[in-house]
Scaffold this motif. Structure first.
Motif, PDB file in Angstrom:
ATOM      1  N   UNK A 233       1.283  -1.473  -0.002  1.00  0.00           N
ATOM      2  CA  UNK A 233      -0.092  -0.500   0.005  1.00  0.00           C
ATOM      3  C   UNK A 233       0.489   1.481  -0.169  1.00  0.00           C
ATOM      4  N   UNK A 234       1.522   1.465   0.689  1.00  0.00           N
ATOM      5  CA  UNK A 234       3.138   2.354   1.046  1.00  0.00           C
ATOM      6  C   UNK A 234       3.636   2.492  -0.078  1.00  0.00           C
ATOM      7  N   UNK A 235       4.076   1.579  -1.628  1.00  0.00           N
ATOM      8  CA  UNK A 235       4.679   1.759  -2.402  1.00  0.00           C
ATOM      9  C   UNK A 235       3.913   2.475  -3.327  1.00  0.00           C
ATOM     10  N   UNK A 236       2.517   1.629  -3.171  1.00  0.00           N
ATOM     11  CA  UNK A 236       1.402   1.800  -4.647  1.00  0.00           C
ATOM     12  C   UNK A 236       1.319   3.367  -4.663  1.00  0.00           C
ATOM     13  N   UNK A 237       1.119   4.550  -3.276  1.00  0.00           N
ATOM     14  CA  UNK A 237       1.352   5.877  -1.976  1.00  0.00           C
ATOM     15  C   UNK A 237       2.895   6.115  -2.679  1.00  0.00           C
ATOM     16  N   UNK A 238       3.492   5.732  -2.377  1.00  0.00           N
ATOM     17  CA  UNK A 238       4.842   6.957  -2.737  1.00  0.00           C
ATOM     18  C   UNK A 238       5.326   6.552  -4.497  1.00  0.00           C
ATOM     19  N   UNK A 239       5.200   5.790  -5.121  1.00  0.00           N
ATOM     20  CA  UNK A 239       5.528   5.492  -6.652  1.00  0.00           C
ATOM     21  C   UNK A 239       6.765   4.073  -6.708  1.00  0.00           C
ATOM     22  N   UNK A 240       7.804   3.654  -5.083  1.00  0.00           N
ATOM     23  CA  UNK A 240       8.565   3.469  -4.640  1.00  0.00           C
ATOM     24  C   UNK A 240       8.306   1.961  -5.123  1.00  0.00           C
ATOM     25  N   UNK A 241       9.874   1.466  -4.647  1.00  0.00           N
ATOM     26  CA  UNK A 241       9.775  -0.082  -5.006  1.00  0.00           C
ATOM     27  C   UNK A 241       9.911  -0.580  -3.433  1.00  0.00           C
ATOM     28  N   UNK A 242      10.757  -1.417  -3.589  1.00  0.00           N
ATOM     29  CA  UNK A 242      11.314  -1.848  -1.894  1.00  0.00           C
ATOM     30  C   UNK A 242      11.914  -2.687  -1.929  1.00  0.00           C
ATOM     31  N   UNK A 243      12.888  -3.047  -0.506  1.00  0.00           N
ATOM     32  CA  UNK A 243      14.153  -3.728  -1.053  1.00  0.00           C
ATOM     33  C   UNK A 243      13.883  -5.353  -1.080  1.00  0.00           C
ATOM     34  N   UNK A 244      14.379  -6.595  -2.187  1.00  0.00           N
ATOM     35  CA  UNK A 244      14.898  -7.955  -1.250  1.00  0.00           C
ATOM     36  C   UNK A 244      15.741  -8.913  -1.063  1.00  0.00           C
ATOM     37  N   UNK A 245      15.558  -8.769   0.598  1.00  0.00           N
ATOM     38  CA  UNK A 245      17.058  -9.153   1.262  1.00  0.00           C
ATOM     39  C   UNK A 245      16.863 -10.976   1.045  1.00  0.00           C
ATOM     40  N   UNK A 246      18.306 -11.674   0.480  1.00  0.00           N
ATOM     41  CA  UNK A 246      18.180 -13.324   1.433  1.00  0.00           C
ATOM     42  C   UNK A 246      18.035 -13.280   2.441  1.00  0.00           C
ATOM     43  N   UNK A 247      17.297 -14.074   3.106  1.00  0.00           N
ATOM     44  CA  UNK A 247      16.790 -14.615   4.818  1.00  0.00           C
ATOM     45  C   UNK A 247      18.778 -14.806   4.793  1.00  0.00           C
ATOM     46  N   UNK A 248      18.894 -14.390   6.063  1.00  0.00           N
ATOM     47  CA  UNK A 248      20.392 -15.708   6.863  1.00  0.00           C
ATOM     48  C   UNK A 248      19.663 -16.226   7.949  1.00  0.00           C
ATOM     49  N   UNK A 249      18.587 -15.584   8.580  1.00  0.00           N
ATOM     50  CA  UNK A 249      18.116 -16.326  10.048  1.00  0.00           C
ATOM     51  C   UNK A 249      16.819 -15.916   9.697  1.00  0.00           C
ATOM     52  N   UNK A 250      15.408 -17.374  10.483  1.00  0.00           N
ATOM     53  CA  UNK A 250      14.656 -16.707  10.084  1.00  0.00           C
ATOM     54  C   UNK A 250      13.511 -17.053   9.178  1.00  0.00           C
ATOM     55  N   UNK A 251      12.560 -16.797   9.257  1.00  0.00           N
ATOM     56  CA  UNK A 251      11.680 -17.490   7.914  1.00  0.00           C
ATOM     57  C   UNK A 251      11.108 -16.293   7.162  1.00  0.00           C
ATOM     58  N   UNK A 252      10.262 -16.401   6.039  1.00  0.00           N
ATOM     59  CA  UNK A 252       9.738 -15.937   5.125  1.00  0.00           C
ATOM     60  C   UNK A 252       8.301 -15.219   5.720  1.00  0.00           C
ATOM     61  N   UNK A 253       7.635 -16.163   7.228  1.00  0.00           N
ATOM     62  CA  UNK A 253       6.557 -15.792   7.656  1.00  0.00           C
ATOM     63  C   UNK A 253       6.654 -16.075   9.497  1.00  0.00           C
TER      64      UNK A 253
END
Length: 194
Positions: free
Chosen positions: A38-58
């Motif tokens: 929602x914030x990206x839609x408002x700002x027209x910007x993107x977001x960062x994707x990084x590999x997980x080093x520790x933990x899980x996606x959810x």
């Protein structure tokens, strides 16, 4: 914004690495990521994707790698299960200087943008990699897949596309992503298939 400038960027830690120019499909169901979109839609910007080093996606916020790629939203729709489906494409690389976690569990990074690749041509010692990629692309086209226009003389383009299609581990892809020199990236890839 110039390379090396610092900026705050919401991060989406994943168990895979997004490379510049690569497409990635995402299914969004957690509130923190719905807020991010929602914030990206408002700002027209993107977001960062990084590999997980520790933990899980959810669940609990994961610890992301210090390098990642900006994701630009190209398309979205609601799937039959009611979840938001995104199609994103990798853009600029960045180095995470520090992170914090918002109240909703979203990881936000202070990132430094890395310089764009130069327009160097393939060197003779990497010509084989251009041929390997061309053969892979021909097979993919026969299967109905496409990576878009080809630039088989560009060291950076060949390196990113090979890192995308070769059977590399996420850690190998991360090592390629961290390398600034397109020729050094190609050498890493050459060693991985040798």
């Amino acid at each position: 914004m110039s390379p090396f400038e610092s900026q705050t960027l919401p991060l989406f830690p994943l168990s895979s690495v997004l490379l510049p120019g690569a497409a990635l499909g995402l299914r969004i169901f957690e509130r923190r990521y719905l807020d991010l979109i929602r914030d990206c839609g408002r700002s027209g910007g993107g977001f960062g994707v990084c590999l997980i080093l520790e933990g899980s996606e959810a669940g609990q916020p994961a610890i992301p790698a210090a390098y990642g790629t900006e994701a630009i939203i190209e398309d979205f729709d609601n799937g039959p299960d009611g979840l938001l489906n995104l199609q994103v494409r990798g853009a600029r690389r960045f180095h995470v200087q520090q992170t914090r976690v918002r109240d909703n569990g979203l990881v936000v990074g202070q990132v430094q943008w890395l310089a764009d690749d130069d327009q160097a041509r393939l060197q003779p010692q990497h010509a084989l990699l251009g041929t390997v990629l061309e053969n892979i692309l021909e097979q993919m086209a026969g299967a109905g897949a496409s990576l878009g226009p080809t630039h088989l003389q560009s060291a950076a383009w060949v390196g990113w596309r090979l890192a995308q299609v070769l059977p590399l581990t996420p850690q190998q892809r991360l090592a390629v992503l961290q390398e600034d020199d397109p020729h050094a990236r190609l050498q890493m890839l050459l060693q991985s298939i040798a």
